[in-house]
Design a protein around this motif. Structure first.
Motif, PDB file in Angstrom:
ATOM      1  N   LYS A   1      -7.124  -4.807  -3.081  1.00  0.00           N
ATOM      2  CA  LYS A   1      -5.908  -5.609  -2.863  1.00  0.00           C
ATOM      3  C   LYS A   1      -6.114  -6.642  -1.762  1.00  0.00           C
ATOM      4  O   LYS A   1      -5.667  -7.789  -1.880  1.00  0.00           O
ATOM      5  CB  LYS A   1      -4.730  -4.698  -2.517  1.00  0.00           C
ATOM      6  CG  LYS A   1      -4.196  -3.901  -3.695  1.00  0.00           C
ATOM      7  CD  LYS A   1      -2.995  -3.069  -3.300  1.00  0.00           C
ATOM      8  CE  LYS A   1      -2.437  -2.302  -4.502  1.00  0.00           C
ATOM      9  NZ  LYS A   1      -1.281  -1.451  -4.137  1.00  0.00           N
TER      10      LYS A   1
ATOM     11  N   GLN B   1      -0.861   7.435   0.032  1.00  0.00           N
ATOM     12  CA  GLN B   1      -1.856   8.190  -0.727  1.00  0.00           C
ATOM     13  C   GLN B   1      -2.883   7.278  -1.406  1.00  0.00           C
ATOM     14  O   GLN B   1      -3.768   7.760  -2.118  1.00  0.00           O
ATOM     15  CB  GLN B   1      -1.169   9.047  -1.800  1.00  0.00           C
ATOM     16  CG  GLN B   1      -0.237  10.122  -1.256  1.00  0.00           C
ATOM     17  CD  GLN B   1       1.099   9.550  -0.800  1.00  0.00           C
ATOM     18  OE1 GLN B   1       1.519   8.511  -1.293  1.00  0.00           O
ATOM     19  NE2 GLN B   1       1.743  10.246   0.148  1.00  0.00           N
ATOM     20  N   GLU B   2      -2.805   5.978  -1.191  1.00  0.00           N
ATOM     21  CA  GLU B   2      -3.679   5.052  -1.892  1.00  0.00           C
ATOM     22  C   GLU B   2      -5.107   5.172  -1.382  1.00  0.00           C
ATOM     23  O   GLU B   2      -5.361   5.350  -0.192  1.00  0.00           O
ATOM     24  CB  GLU B   2      -3.171   3.618  -1.714  1.00  0.00           C
ATOM     25  CG  GLU B   2      -3.809   2.620  -2.658  1.00  0.00           C
ATOM     26  CD  GLU B   2      -3.004   1.344  -2.774  1.00  0.00           C
ATOM     27  OE1 GLU B   2      -3.483   0.411  -3.445  1.00  0.00           O
ATOM     28  OE2 GLU B   2      -1.893   1.288  -2.204  1.00  0.00           O
ATOM     29  N   SER B   3      -6.040   5.062  -2.306  1.00  0.00           N
ATOM     30  CA  SER B   3      -7.456   5.202  -1.956  1.00  0.00           C
ATOM     31  C   SER B   3      -7.946   3.976  -1.195  1.00  0.00           C
ATOM     32  O   SER B   3      -7.395   2.882  -1.297  1.00  0.00           O
ATOM     33  CB  SER B   3      -8.292   5.392  -3.218  1.00  0.00           C
ATOM     34  OG  SER B   3      -8.225   4.227  -4.033  1.00  0.00           O
TER      35      SER B   3
ATOM     36  N   SER C   1      -8.914   1.099  -3.494  1.00  0.00           N
ATOM     37  CA  SER C   1      -7.787   0.313  -3.991  1.00  0.00           C
ATOM     38  C   SER C   1      -7.278  -0.652  -2.922  1.00  0.00           C
ATOM     39  O   SER C   1      -6.949  -1.801  -3.217  1.00  0.00           O
ATOM     40  CB  SER C   1      -6.660   1.239  -4.447  1.00  0.00           C
ATOM     41  OG  SER C   1      -5.523   0.485  -4.831  1.00  0.00           O
ATOM     42  N   ILE C   2      -7.240  -0.173  -1.689  1.00  0.00           N
ATOM     43  CA  ILE C   2      -6.777  -1.033  -0.592  1.00  0.00           C
ATOM     44  C   ILE C   2      -7.746  -2.195  -0.382  1.00  0.00           C
ATOM     45  O   ILE C   2      -7.346  -3.342  -0.175  1.00  0.00           O
ATOM     46  CB  ILE C   2      -6.610  -0.209   0.697  1.00  0.00           C
ATOM     47  CG1 ILE C   2      -5.471   0.809   0.521  1.00  0.00           C
ATOM     48  CG2 ILE C   2      -6.322  -1.119   1.890  1.00  0.00           C
ATOM     49  CD1 ILE C   2      -5.284   1.722   1.707  1.00  0.00           C
TER      50      ILE C   2
ATOM     51  N   PHE D   1       0.849  -1.185   0.000  1.00  0.00           N
ATOM     52  CA  PHE D   1       0.000   0.000   0.000  1.00  0.00           C
ATOM     53  C   PHE D   1       0.888   1.240   0.000  1.00  0.00           C
ATOM     54  O   PHE D   1       2.042   1.181   0.451  1.00  0.00           O
ATOM     55  CB  PHE D   1      -0.907   0.056   1.239  1.00  0.00           C
ATOM     56  CG  PHE D   1      -1.789  -1.146   1.400  1.00  0.00           C
ATOM     57  CD1 PHE D   1      -2.242  -1.859   0.304  1.00  0.00           C
ATOM     58  CD2 PHE D   1      -2.207  -1.560   2.668  1.00  0.00           C
ATOM     59  CE1 PHE D   1      -3.071  -2.963   0.451  1.00  0.00           C
ATOM     60  CE2 PHE D   1      -3.033  -2.661   2.825  1.00  0.00           C
ATOM     61  CZ  PHE D   1      -3.456  -3.369   1.714  1.00  0.00           C
ATOM     62  N   THR D   2       0.365   2.340  -0.470  1.00  0.00           N
ATOM     63  CA  THR D   2       1.029   3.641  -0.337  1.00  0.00           C
ATOM     64  C   THR D   2       0.181   4.529   0.562  1.00  0.00           C
ATOM     65  O   THR D   2      -1.030   4.304   0.736  1.00  0.00           O
ATOM     66  CB  THR D   2       1.226   4.310  -1.700  1.00  0.00           C
ATOM     67  OG1 THR D   2      -0.051   4.585  -2.298  1.00  0.00           O
ATOM     68  CG2 THR D   2       2.040   3.412  -2.634  1.00  0.00           C
TER      69      THR D   2
END
Length: 448
Positions: free
Chosen positions: A239, A230-232, A235-236, A227-228
């Motif tokens: 994943k 800034q990831e939404s 999106s998480i 994960f980053t």
């Protein structure tokens, strides 16, 4: 002295000589590991044997004194006792000048054979069958004999020690147990049927932890899911749904900027408490263990034990992330064939009796086990099968490039952005002379 008395004396000498012979082999050949187990169980005789092995000079001197003294006395008594009877028997058929010589030679051969068989060969073979059991039986009588002849043994040892010093011979016995010794014992146990094949493979894998480095068992950089900051949330969520992992790395912008990791269990707790589903901050991100790619798996186990962590990020000398490894990865390496992976996770797929499909990232040690290959050349220059191909070809491989090793043909069948994705391995009937070749059209293109 009558014949019966002579024969009785010869019998006594044979028994005495057999005692020294059986003691010499048993006490010298008794294995320390078994003796220590007997000592721990409370058998004091095992302690005496261990002490005798550590201070064996007096024992060997006493043994040689007894063997040689009995042999000389037995030859003298035996030849003198049997010779007249042999001469009388032969004299019935021959009365020439060679009668005494024939009688002497015959009696000598008879006595020598008796001592070889019953005073030397048979006792030593008995001692070799079970040296520990025999050693326990003879240790106390042998210690008594050593005390009786100690002055003569001291004199002989003094001359022997002087000889060793003159020729600078090291007399210290090396009793350290090496990895090769343990491996040989395990192999012998497998051949004898004491260990099953799977158990043998399991023990071998445990020993290999000292030799195998972290890259041989890690998840490579390209396959790490992270994960980053800034990831939404969407999106998480996706994943977590797509990948059955319990832990995910958290990075700033890209994988080389590792911050820590999150545990999906923490996310589940938040959901159950009706809190925000995802909140990547200091309270939810855990510290991750960072390790160099030069560590062995055994050293990594120590790091996991000390840090209480079960996941580590692997970096190279340039501080770039090269992969991710967990405690489960190490356990999979140890368990080997005992753990059956999912079909899509198989790195080695056997097509038939002569061919296999193998992923390029498969560790060399796994390839050795699967194909029963003893060794790969210069193995310390690479970790995976793809590395072996690149090392042998000395170039970036292309589809249809191949090398041969130990009667197997390793052919590249799939390339993904210069990365060897899959190879076809075929067993050959007879290995060719050239161990590393490539197609002719590839050679022509290299020169163009």
């Amino acid at each position: 002295m009558e014949l019966a008395q002579h024969l009785f004396l010869i019998l006594i000498l044979i028994l005495v000589s057999s005692f020294f012979s059986i003691s010499e082999i048993a006490l010298a050949g008794a294995r320390k590991i078994k003796l220590k187990l007997l000592s721990e169980s409370g058998d004091a005789r095992a302690d005496k044997i261990l002490h005798l092995q550590e201070h064996s000079a007096d024992f060997f001197a006493t043994s040689q004194i007894g063997l040689n003294a009995v042999a000389i006395l037995g030859g003298s008594v035996g030849e003198g006792a049997i010779r007249p009877y042999v001469a009388a028997f032969v004299g019935q058929f021959y009365q020439g000048a060679w009668l005494d010589n024939i009688a002497f030679f015959t009696s000598f051969v008879v006595v020598t054979l008796l001592f070889i068989l019953y005073a030397d060969l048979i006792p030593k073979r008995v001692a070799m069958i079970n040296p520990e059991k025999v050693a326990l039986a003879v240790i106390n009588p042998m210690l008594l004999v050593i005390k009786l002849v100690k002055p003569l043994a001291w004199f002989i040892n003094a001359i022997a020690n002087l000889t060793f010093r003159i020729f600078k011979i090291n007399t210290v016995r090396e009793d350290s147990i090496t990895f090769d010794d343990i491996s040989a014992i395990v192999d012998a146990g497998a051949q004898a049927g004491v260990l099953q094949q799977q158990e043998h493979h399991f023990i071998e894998n445990v020993f290999e932890l000292e030799e195998r480095t972290v890259p041989s068992s890690m998840t490579t950089r390209d396959d790490v899911v992270f994960f980053t900051l800034q990831e939404s949330e969407e999106s998480i969520r996706q994943k977590i749904a797509d990948y059955p992992y319990s832990k995910f790395l958290v990075c700033d912008e890209h994988i080389d900027q590792v911050i820590g990791y999150v545990d999906t269990k923490d996310i589940l707790v938040r959901v159950m408490n009706n809190q925000s589903f995802i909140q990547l901050n200091e309270s939810s991100i855990r510290n991750v263990l960072i390790i160099p790619d030069t560590l062995t798996l055994s050293e990594l186990l120590d790091r996991f034990r000390a840090s209480k962590e079960k996941i580590a990020v692997v970096i190279n000398e340039y501080a770039l992330v090269v992969g991710l490894i967990t405690l489960s990865d190490i356990m999979m390496t140890v368990m080997g064939d005992w753990v059956v992976p999912e079909a899509e996770d198989l790195q080695i797929i056997r097509r038939d009796e002569r061919s296999w499909l193998i992923d390029g990232i498969t560790p060399i040690d796994d390839v050795k086990h699967a194909l029963d290959i003893q060794d790969f050349p210069d193995w310390d220059n690479y970790e995976t099968l793809a590395g072996f191909i690149m090392y042998r070809l000395r170039k970036i491989p292309r589809p249809a490039d191949w090398v041969e090793h130990e009667g197997y043909k390793f052919e590249v069948v799939d390339i993904d952005h210069y990365k060897i994705d899959q190879l076809l391995v075929t067993r050959l009937d007879a290995p060719s002379v050239d161990k590393s070749v490539k197609p002719d059209d590839e050679v022509e293109r290299d020169w163009m």
